[in-house]
Design a protein around this motif. Sequence first.
Motif, short mmCIF file in Angstrom:
data_model
loop_
_atom_site.label_atom_id
_atom_site.label_comp_id
_atom_site.label_asym_id
_atom_site.label_seq_id
_atom_site.Cartn_x
_atom_site.Cartn_y
_atom_site.Cartn_z
N TYR A 17 41.97 41.03 50.66
CA TYR A 17 42.60 41.18 49.48
C TYR A 17 42.42 43.21 49.08
CZ TYR A 17 43.64 36.76 48.55
OH TYR A 17 44.09 35.04 48.66
N LEU A 18 42.96 44.17 48.73
CA LEU A 18 42.75 45.46 47.98
C LEU A 18 43.03 45.12 46.57
CD1 LEU A 18 45.01 47.20 50.10
CD2 LEU A 18 43.51 46.59 50.48
N LEU A 19 42.31 45.63 45.71
CA LEU A 19 42.49 45.81 44.60
C LEU A 19 42.67 47.57 43.45
CD1 LEU A 19 41.81 44.75 41.70
CD2 LEU A 19 38.86 45.50 42.03
N VAL A 20 43.49 47.90 43.81
CA VAL A 20 43.90 49.09 43.36
C VAL A 20 43.78 49.41 41.45
CG1 VAL A 20 45.85 51.04 43.70
CG2 VAL A 20 45.37 49.01 45.51
N THR A 21 42.83 49.89 41.36
CA THR A 21 43.85 50.71 40.03
C THR A 21 42.42 51.24 39.34
OG1 THR A 21 42.99 49.41 37.84
CG2 THR A 21 41.46 47.81 39.17
N ASP A 22 42.75 51.73 38.05
CA ASP A 22 41.09 52.76 37.71
C ASP A 22 41.16 52.02 36.58
OD1 ASP A 22 43.09 53.45 35.84
OD2 ASP A 22 43.04 54.95 36.27
N GLN A 23 41.51 50.84 36.21
CA GLN A 23 40.80 50.23 35.13
C GLN A 23 39.14 49.62 35.48
OE1 GLN A 23 41.30 50.09 31.60
NE2 GLN A 23 43.28 50.87 31.65
N ASN A 24 38.49 49.93 34.94
CA ASN A 24 37.50 49.16 35.09
C ASN A 24 37.12 48.01 34.56
OD1 ASN A 24 35.29 51.44 35.56
ND2 ASN A 24 35.00 52.06 33.89
N TYR A 25 37.56 47.71 33.11
CA TYR A 25 38.44 46.49 33.07
C TYR A 25 38.34 45.58 34.43
CZ TYR A 25 40.26 42.16 30.56
OH TYR A 25 40.67 40.70 30.14
N LEU A 26 39.40 45.36 35.00
CA LEU A 26 40.06 44.82 36.08
C LEU A 26 39.07 44.77 36.76
CD1 LEU A 26 42.39 43.39 37.32
CD2 LEU A 26 43.81 45.05 37.86
#
Length: 201
Positions: A17-26
């Motif tokens: 899986y890829l996790l693409v975000t700049d949100q530390n929450y996610l």
Amino acid sequence: MNFSDFQKSIESPNPVYLLVTDQNYLKQKVYEYCQSQVKEEERVFNWTVLDFEKGSVSELINTAQTLPWVGLRRWIYVKNADSIKKQLDEYVANPSPSTVLVLELKQQPAKWAKIPTIKLSSKSNPIRWVVGKAKKEGFLMDRMGAETLVELVGENYQQLEAELEKQFLWNWDTKQISLDSVLLMTLHAREQDVFSLINAM
């Protein structure tokens, strides 16, 4: 896929899986959910976290190709994976079916477009998220209060969640979060931060 889609997919998980975000929450939510898939007593064998500000690609691939001990699957969570994308091409093309590898990225490579990717929904709206989060916890929050909270805190979901936790405690008896409550608690916290900064200077 959003976080809920990711949770549903775990019944029969993809090996990558890829996790693409700049949100530390996610990032934190995905990290904690992945960790929860491995029983506590098995984590020493089947749960690995690597950070590629300092990790080794060979260690990652060797771990991913090692069969899980006792449990059904090995889980690997990789932070800052952007720097090793090229070195993982071969593994990603033929991943181990007994390992679930989650790669935290700032940007999704076009060549990995078919890999399941966890993102904040494009329809994600921080105001709607705040109202929904309050409702899920059994609180009624008016839209004006939610809009004001987002204006004061910004669109960082981790900070919004922290401010909501304060509201839940403050309004525990009434189960209602008003504009006045948001202004009182959030502005007070901001004033304290300013005073702390002034004192530090």
